[in-house]
Scaffold this motif. Structure first.
Motif: not given
Ligand SMILES: [Zn+2]
Length: 93
Positions: A11, A13-14, A18, A47, A49, A52
């Motif tokens: 991902c 962002s984080c 995944y 992802c 979430s 994110c």
């Molecule tokens: Zn993420």
């Protein structure tokens, strides 16, 4: 017996890894520009979430990952796309 190995992606962002199926793919397509889940070209993954996709720096992170400049409208389209995937978790993308 053939074991199915999940395709893992990070991902933007984080930075967590995944299964590809649980990520939204954003591609800078050679012909059609920015595409979601489809397209050929440089891709970035995010992802599902909320932390994110509602990240205030997500546009910057995607621009860096895709090596492109995103339109100001991009973030609206992006949020619409991503929330629609969340509404249908079994959409089978
Ligand atoms: Zn993420």
């Amino acid at each position: 017996m053939i074991r199915q190995i999940p395709v893992m992606r990070i991902c933007v962002s984080c930075r967590k890894t995944y299964d590809r199926k649980n990520l939204i793919k954003i591609t800078k397509d050679h012909k059609q520009g920015i595409m979601f889940q489809n397209g050929m070209g440089r891709s970035a993954y995010i992802c599902k979430s909320k932390k994110c996709y509602s990240d205030s720096k997500i546009k910057k992170k995607l621009q860096k990952a895709l090596k492109t400049t995103l339109d100001p409208e991009f973030i609206d389209i992006f949020k619409k796309e991503i929330t629609s995937y969340n509404d249908y978790p079994n959409k089978g993308i």
